[in-house]
Design a protein around this motif. Structure first.
Motif, mmCIF file in Angstrom:
data_model
loop_
_atom_site.group_PDB
_atom_site.id
_atom_site.type_symbol
_atom_site.label_atom_id
_atom_site.label_comp_id
_atom_site.label_asym_id
_atom_site.label_seq_id
_atom_site.Cartn_x
_atom_site.Cartn_y
_atom_site.Cartn_z
ATOM 1 N N THR A 92 0.914 -1.121 -0.155
ATOM 2 C CA THR A 92 0.034 -0.076 -0.069
ATOM 3 C C THR A 92 1.037 1.178 -0.185
ATOM 4 O O THR A 92 2.188 1.097 0.645
ATOM 5 C CB THR A 92 -0.965 0.058 1.012
ATOM 6 N N LEU A 93 0.341 2.311 -0.423
ATOM 7 C CA LEU A 93 1.038 3.557 -0.532
ATOM 8 C C LEU A 93 0.868 4.190 0.889
ATOM 9 O O LEU A 93 0.084 4.163 1.515
ATOM 10 C CB LEU A 93 0.355 4.469 -1.709
ATOM 11 N N PRO A 94 1.698 5.235 1.306
ATOM 12 C CA PRO A 94 1.691 5.917 2.586
ATOM 13 C C PRO A 94 0.520 6.936 2.567
ATOM 14 O O PRO A 94 0.085 7.440 1.609
ATOM 15 C CB PRO A 94 3.128 6.672 2.455
ATOM 16 N N CYS A 95 0.171 7.105 3.788
ATOM 17 C CA CYS A 95 -1.071 8.001 3.903
ATOM 18 C C CYS A 95 -0.864 8.601 5.318
ATOM 19 O O CYS A 95 0.060 8.443 5.867
ATOM 20 C CB CYS A 95 -2.309 7.331 3.812
ATOM 21 N N LEU A 96 -1.667 9.727 5.541
ATOM 22 C CA LEU A 96 -1.790 10.312 6.950
ATOM 23 C C LEU A 96 -2.311 9.199 8.127
ATOM 24 O O LEU A 96 -3.025 8.500 7.773
ATOM 25 C CB LEU A 96 -2.615 11.311 6.808
ATOM 26 N N ALA A 97 -1.920 9.569 9.456
ATOM 27 C CA ALA A 97 -2.546 8.632 10.212
ATOM 28 C C ALA A 97 -4.146 8.862 10.214
ATOM 29 O O ALA A 97 -4.523 9.910 10.228
ATOM 30 C CB ALA A 97 -2.042 9.177 11.765
ATOM 31 N N GLY A 98 -4.714 7.653 10.317
ATOM 32 C CA GLY A 98 -6.158 7.863 10.312
ATOM 33 C C GLY A 98 -6.735 7.645 8.966
ATOM 34 O O GLY A 98 -8.166 7.262 8.959
ATOM 35 N N ALA A 99 -5.989 8.115 7.822
ATOM 36 C CA ALA A 99 -6.772 7.956 6.466
ATOM 37 C C ALA A 99 -6.605 6.342 6.034
ATOM 38 O O ALA A 99 -5.696 5.724 6.565
ATOM 39 C CB ALA A 99 -6.103 8.859 5.789
ATOM 40 N N ARG A 100 -7.404 5.849 5.105
ATOM 41 C CA ARG A 100 -7.013 4.686 4.827
ATOM 42 C C ARG A 100 -6.301 4.442 3.423
ATOM 43 O O ARG A 100 -6.540 5.518 2.489
ATOM 44 C CB ARG A 100 -8.385 3.855 4.356
ATOM 45 N N PRO A 101 -5.205 4.037 3.388
ATOM 46 C CA PRO A 101 -4.416 4.115 2.106
ATOM 47 C C PRO A 101 -4.863 3.475 1.014
ATOM 48 O O PRO A 101 -5.807 2.592 1.069
ATOM 49 C CB PRO A 101 -3.227 3.000 2.787
ATOM 50 N N CYS A 102 -4.239 4.229 -0.176
ATOM 51 C CA CYS A 102 -4.352 3.660 -1.399
ATOM 52 C C CYS A 102 -3.883 2.165 -1.612
ATOM 53 O O CYS A 102 -2.863 1.910 -1.395
ATOM 54 C CB CYS A 102 -3.916 4.509 -2.343
ATOM 55 N N ILE A 103 -5.021 1.442 -2.116
ATOM 56 C CA ILE A 103 -4.294 -0.075 -2.564
ATOM 57 C C ILE A 103 -4.422 -0.033 -4.066
ATOM 58 O O ILE A 103 -5.334 0.148 -4.748
ATOM 59 C CB ILE A 103 -5.298 -1.213 -2.174
ATOM 60 N N PRO A 104 -2.956 0.090 -4.621
ATOM 61 C CA PRO A 104 -2.995 0.403 -6.158
ATOM 62 C C PRO A 104 -3.139 -0.831 -7.207
ATOM 63 O O PRO A 104 -2.939 -1.841 -6.441
ATOM 64 C CB PRO A 104 -1.525 0.707 -6.289
ATOM 65 N N LYS A 105 -4.006 -0.479 -7.915
ATOM 66 C CA LYS A 105 -4.062 -1.733 -8.903
ATOM 67 C C LYS A 105 -3.589 -1.076 -10.463
ATOM 68 O O LYS A 105 -3.636 0.021 -10.632
ATOM 69 C CB LYS A 105 -5.693 -1.898 -9.103
ATOM 70 N N ASP A 106 -2.494 -1.892 -10.883
ATOM 71 C CA ASP A 106 -2.145 -1.499 -12.246
ATOM 72 C C ASP A 106 -2.683 -2.067 -13.483
ATOM 73 O O ASP A 106 -3.085 -3.039 -13.504
ATOM 74 C CB ASP A 106 -0.389 -2.356 -12.173
ATOM 75 N N PHE A 107 -3.255 -1.234 -14.363
ATOM 76 C CA PHE A 107 -3.881 -1.671 -15.528
ATOM 77 C C PHE A 107 -3.035 -1.720 -16.647
ATOM 78 O O PHE A 107 -3.353 -1.471 -17.653
ATOM 79 C CB PHE A 107 -5.006 -0.286 -15.779
ATOM 80 N N GLY A 108 -1.699 -1.535 -16.434
ATOM 81 C CA GLY A 108 -0.604 -1.451 -17.318
ATOM 82 C C GLY A 108 -0.397 -0.191 -17.982
ATOM 83 O O GLY A 108 -1.189 0.706 -17.790
ATOM 84 N N HIS A 109 0.661 -0.007 -18.765
ATOM 85 C CA HIS A 109 0.987 1.340 -19.295
ATOM 86 C C HIS A 109 1.183 2.406 -18.427
ATOM 87 O O HIS A 109 0.944 3.593 -18.630
ATOM 88 C CB HIS A 109 -0.124 1.603 -20.238
ATOM 89 N N GLY A 110 1.560 2.017 -17.043
ATOM 90 C CA GLY A 110 1.849 2.994 -16.251
ATOM 91 C C GLY A 110 0.625 3.511 -15.401
ATOM 92 O O GLY A 110 0.750 4.628 -14.923
ATOM 93 N N SER A 111 -0.439 2.877 -15.580
ATOM 94 C CA SER A 111 -1.733 3.434 -15.320
ATOM 95 C C SER A 111 -2.244 2.848 -13.855
ATOM 96 O O SER A 111 -2.881 1.714 -13.882
ATOM 97 C CB SER A 111 -2.800 3.119 -16.264
ATOM 98 N N LEU A 112 -1.819 3.340 -12.774
ATOM 99 C CA LEU A 112 -2.253 2.821 -11.573
ATOM 100 C C LEU A 112 -3.436 3.602 -11.145
ATOM 101 O O LEU A 112 -3.510 4.889 -11.178
ATOM 102 C CB LEU A 112 -1.139 2.978 -10.260
#
Length: 190
Positions: free
Chosen positions: A1-21
């Motif tokens: 997961t990507l970093p986030c602020l305390a209390g926030a729910r982090p981004c769970i990245p999904k890669d669709f290819g071609h550098g498109s997260l």
């Protein structure tokens, strides 16, 4: 997961290819932000997303009013951010983003921020389960999301429609006696 602020729910990245997260948002999970707060006077808060993987990454900074820029009237502020410079800019300049504000000249008031609800967007939202729709809309409009307060809805069809249509196809109907909303508006946008 990507970093986030305390209390926030982090981004769970999904890669669709071609550098498109994108961040996953489904029936059981959607990333969130901490509630937005106004920065202290003389300060700013920046949220940055990038192709490299940043997703609304928060950073803070302070405006500096003591710097002078040739050609800028007094009363301006400058902020520096530690983003690397590119395009061969002079090494004599401070590294990072340089934003110069002339606080004595105002051009417009910001009413808010938002996005567009096209036919294509509405069709995709309606294909989601009800819990996923709720999470998606909450991520746009709630305090735990990005707090949109405006939305633009195209009048009639646009380039994101599945077919061409208008609200009155009768020639010379200047009184709009044949004006009618179409299914796309009634079922998806109104």
């Amino acid at each position: 997961t990507l970093p986030c602020l305390a209390g926030a729910r982090p981004c769970i990245p999904k890669d669709f290819g071609h550098g498109s997260l994108v961040c996953v948002c489904n029936a059981t999970y959607c990333d969130t932000l901490d509630p937005l707060v106004l920065p202290a006077p003389g300060s700013y808060i920046k949220y940055e997303s990038s192709k490299a993987g940043k997703r609304l990454e928060r950073s803070e900074g302070k405006f500096q009013s003591s710097l002078q820029t040739p050609g800028i009237a007094t009363g301006g502020c400058r902020c520096h951010h530690s983003t690397p410079r590119h395009h061969g800019l002079s090494r004599a300049l401070p590294t990072g983003l340089l934003l110069t504000l002339n606080v004595s000249t105002l051009y417009q008031h910001v009413k808010g921020f938002g996005g567009s609800l096209s036919d294509a967007a509405a069709m995709n939202i309606l294909k989601l389960s009800q819990p996923a729709q709720d999470n998606l809309l909450r991520s746009y409009f709630s305090e735990s999301g990005i707090e949109y307060n405006l939305i633009r809805v195209p009048m009639a069809c646009s380039d994101f429609s599945t077919r061409p249509y208008s609200y009155d196809d009768i020639p010379n109907d200047y009184e709009l006696k044949h004006f009618r909303l179409v299914d796309e508006d009634v079922k998806m946008k109104v």
